[in-house]
Design an enzyme around this catalytic site. Structure first.
Site, PDB file in Angstrom:
ATOM      1  N   ARG A   1       0.815  -1.218   0.000  1.00  0.00           N
ATOM      2  CA  ARG A   1       0.000   0.000   0.000  1.00  0.00           C
ATOM      3  C   ARG A   1       0.846   1.265   0.000  1.00  0.00           C
ATOM      4  NH1 ARG A   1      -4.964  -2.014   3.839  1.00  0.00           N
ATOM      5  NH2 ARG A   1      -6.123  -2.965   2.129  1.00  0.00           N
TER       6      ARG A   1
ATOM      7  N   LYS B   1     -20.387 -15.500   1.309  1.00  0.00           N
ATOM      8  CA  LYS B   1     -21.784 -15.151   1.564  1.00  0.00           C
ATOM      9  C   LYS B   1     -22.461 -14.485   0.387  1.00  0.00           C
ATOM     10  CE  LYS B   1     -21.399 -14.470   6.513  1.00  0.00           C
ATOM     11  NZ  LYS B   1     -21.289 -13.437   7.542  1.00  0.00           N
TER      12      LYS B   1
ATOM     13  N   GLY C   1     -10.869  -8.018  -1.225  1.00  0.00           N
ATOM     14  CA  GLY C   1      -9.674  -8.290  -0.438  1.00  0.00           C
ATOM     15  C   GLY C   1      -9.145  -9.704  -0.630  1.00  0.00           C
TER      16      GLY C   1
ATOM     17  N   GLY D   1     -13.172  -3.330   0.286  1.00  0.00           N
ATOM     18  CA  GLY D   1     -14.551  -2.890   0.481  1.00  0.00           C
ATOM     19  C   GLY D   1     -14.969  -1.831  -0.527  1.00  0.00           C
TER      20      GLY D   1
HETATM   21  P1  ADP Z   1     -13.566 -10.950  -1.219  1.00  0.00           P
HETATM   22  O1  ADP Z   1     -12.806 -10.545   0.014  1.00  0.00           O
HETATM   23  O2  ADP Z   1     -12.657 -11.131  -2.410  1.00  0.00           O
HETATM   24  O3  ADP Z   1     -14.732 -10.043  -1.490  1.00  0.00           O
HETATM   25  P2  ADP Z   1     -15.179 -12.844   0.236  1.00  0.00           P
HETATM   26  O4  ADP Z   1     -14.731 -12.218   1.497  1.00  0.00           O
HETATM   27  O5  ADP Z   1     -16.570 -12.654  -0.194  1.00  0.00           O
HETATM   28  O6  ADP Z   1     -14.169 -12.417  -0.952  1.00  0.00           O
HETATM   29  O7  ADP Z   1     -14.979 -14.424   0.308  1.00  0.00           O
HETATM   30  C1  ADP Z   1     -13.778 -15.026   0.688  1.00  0.00           C
HETATM   31  C2  ADP Z   1     -14.019 -16.208   1.585  1.00  0.00           C
HETATM   32  O8  ADP Z   1     -14.938 -17.136   1.025  1.00  0.00           O
HETATM   33  C3  ADP Z   1     -12.734 -16.976   1.768  1.00  0.00           C
HETATM   34  O9  ADP Z   1     -12.360 -16.897   3.129  1.00  0.00           O
HETATM   35  C4  ADP Z   1     -13.102 -18.415   1.391  1.00  0.00           C
HETATM   36  O10 ADP Z   1     -12.552 -19.382   2.243  1.00  0.00           O
HETATM   37  C5  ADP Z   1     -14.600 -18.406   1.509  1.00  0.00           C
HETATM   38  N1  ADP Z   1     -15.211 -19.488   0.727  1.00  0.00           N
HETATM   39  C6  ADP Z   1     -15.232 -19.622  -0.610  1.00  0.00           C
HETATM   40  N2  ADP Z   1     -15.850 -20.777  -0.961  1.00  0.00           N
HETATM   41  C7  ADP Z   1     -16.233 -21.379   0.173  1.00  0.00           C
HETATM   42  C8  ADP Z   1     -16.912 -22.602   0.480  1.00  0.00           C
HETATM   43  N3  ADP Z   1     -17.325 -23.426  -0.476  1.00  0.00           N
HETATM   44  N4  ADP Z   1     -17.143 -22.882   1.784  1.00  0.00           N
HETATM   45  C9  ADP Z   1     -16.725 -22.036   2.760  1.00  0.00           C
HETATM   46  N5  ADP Z   1     -16.082 -20.883   2.549  1.00  0.00           N
HETATM   47  C10 ADP Z   1     -15.837 -20.557   1.263  1.00  0.00           C
HETATM   48 MG    MG Z   2     -13.268 -10.818   2.131  1.00  0.00          MG
END
Ligand code: ADP
Ligand code: MG
Length: 393
Positions: free
Chosen positions: A39, A199, A352, A373
């Site tokens: 960063r 989620k 992230g 975010g």
């Molecule tokens: P980003 O930070 O890129 O927006 P998210 O925070 O939405 O991504 O999602 C990341 C998390 O989703 C990771 O910690 C990963 O382990 C979890 N994840 C992805 N697929 C699964 C799954 N099938 N079961 C449980 N957790 C999952």
């Molecule tokens: Mg995340």
């Protein structure tokens, strides 16, 4: 809507002037040592540009989540040495604002100062006018290069931009807006979005915002299981959001052919029992197992669709990528994006965890957003307060 850029400022607006620059120096620290300086490095082009033109640079950033007062473990004093090394110049540390004004006036041409953690002042997160006025007194004009903080209306990101003019976008901010904005507003088609992660709830707005704009949305991650559940499929012990099943069903109905779900999954009894994993079609998920990744058939399908696209936006890993071998699907999608980029597609990664998943591949992708975010809110189509407050081009 385009924001005024740093480069649009004439030399006379820079020479000898104090640039108040909001950067994102929210770096990870371990025992007071910076463990990842990405960063800080991301802000270097803006800082160098200003210094080369004789401006005096006053840096503002937050660090961590202090509770509205000074806490040694969140002091930016800890990173002064790192900043000095990366900039190649001494950095004055400004701990208190009023005497700080004198410090900024004493800075030589090209000199640099770093102000203490903005969140040590209780007004920061309240977007307090009086605090913003104090920040504004530290500079003659304002530059926001902290895209990762632009989704928050804070004194150092929003209020100050109304008080100190001109208020322009730094290089990093400009790059983020350019790539994320072009992908969303004016995508070369086909435009394919890849969404995953844990989620559905956090991504609903992204899906709804992208559906009318893109040609296909490929769904992976645990999010897919909530869609499977809405179709009445067995999902075993997979992570699912029970209260979002109806919503997932409604999205499938409304999204029609555009929503592409995984053909199959990599399942295992638990994350620890990876040796017992197997690949199953989406309608054959065993009741005593959980989905931890997409399967090979889905990875192949997604790869083909990604290679057919001219614009690809990716947010959210395809599986539990932190725990190999359940990183395979995420790796496959990352590699497909690299291939697509080499073929001339525009590829943008936001989020992230998604950015972490493509670490080391940044040079082979069009753009990896530095704002977790913030990039998500941008993809949701929400206006970012820290961007809105900047001058129009
Ligand atoms: P980003 O930070 O890129 O927006 P998210 O925070 O939405 O991504 O999602 C990341 C998390 O989703 C990771 O910690 C990963 O382990 C979890 N994840 C992805 N697929 C699964 C799954 N099938 N079961 C449980 N957790 C999952
Ligand atoms: Mg995340």
């Amino acid at each position: 809507m385009t924001k005024r850029s740093l480069e649009s400022l004439p030399g006379s607006a820079l020479e000898g002037k104090r640039a108040l620059v909001r950067v994102d120096f929210n770096v990870p620290l371990k025992n007071g040592v910076v463990t990842d300086d990405t960063r800080i490095r991301a802000a270097l082009p803006t800082i160098a540009y200003l210094r080369e033109r004789g401006a005096r640079v006053v840096l503002l950033s937050h660090l961590g989540r202090p509770k509205g007062g000074p806490e040694p473990k969140y002091s930016l004093r800890q990173i002064v040495r790192d900043v000095e090394k990366l900039i190649g110049a001494p950095v004055e540390f400004i701990e208190a604002l009023e005497p700080g004004v004198a410090v900024t006036r004493r800075l030589p041409r090209g000199g640099v100062a770093l102000v203490e953690n903005t969140r040590f002042w209780p007004g920061e997160e309240q977007n307090d006018q009086a605090l913003a006025q104090q920040f504004a007194a530290l500079g003659d004009f304002y530059v926001n290069d902290a895209f990762g903080s632009a989704h928050r209306a804070h004194a150092s990101t929003e209020a100050v931009a109304h008080l100190l003019k001109p208020a322009v976008a730094g290089y990093l901010m400009e790059r983020e807006l350019q790539y994320l904005g072009a992908a969303l507003d004016n995508p070369r088609r086909p435009f394919v979005a890849v969404l995953g992660g844990a989620k559905i709830s956090g991504k609903i707005d992204v899906i709804q915002s992208l559906l009318p704009k893109c040609d296909a949305i490929l769904i992976g991650g645990a999010m897919a299981c909530t869609f499977f559940a809405s179709m009445g499929l067995e999902i075993g012990g997979s992570l699912v959001e029970r209260d979002r099943i109806d919503l997932a069903g409604a999205l499938l109905k409304g999204g029609g052919q555009k929503i592409v779900l995984p053909r199959g999954a990599t399942v295992a009894p638990t994350l620890e029992r990876a040796a017992e994993r197997k690949q199953v079609p989406s309608d054959k998920i065993p009741a005593d197992m959980s989905v931890f990744d997409i399967d090979q058939a889905t990875a192949d399908d997604f790869r083909a669709r990604i290679l057919g696209a001219k614009t690809v936006v990716w947010n959210g890993p395809m599986g539990v990528f932190e725990t190999p071998p359940f990183d395979a699907g995420t790796r496959a999608v990352a590699n497909a994006l690299v291939e697509a980029t080499a073929k001339g597609a525009t590829t943008v990664v936001g989020g992230g965890d998604s950015a972490a998943a493509v670490a080391g591949l940044e040079d082979k992708l069009t753009h990896v957003s530095t704002g977790g975010g913030a990039s998500l809110e941008f993809l949701e189509g929400k206006p970012l307060p820290g961007v809105m407050a900047l001058d129009e081009a």
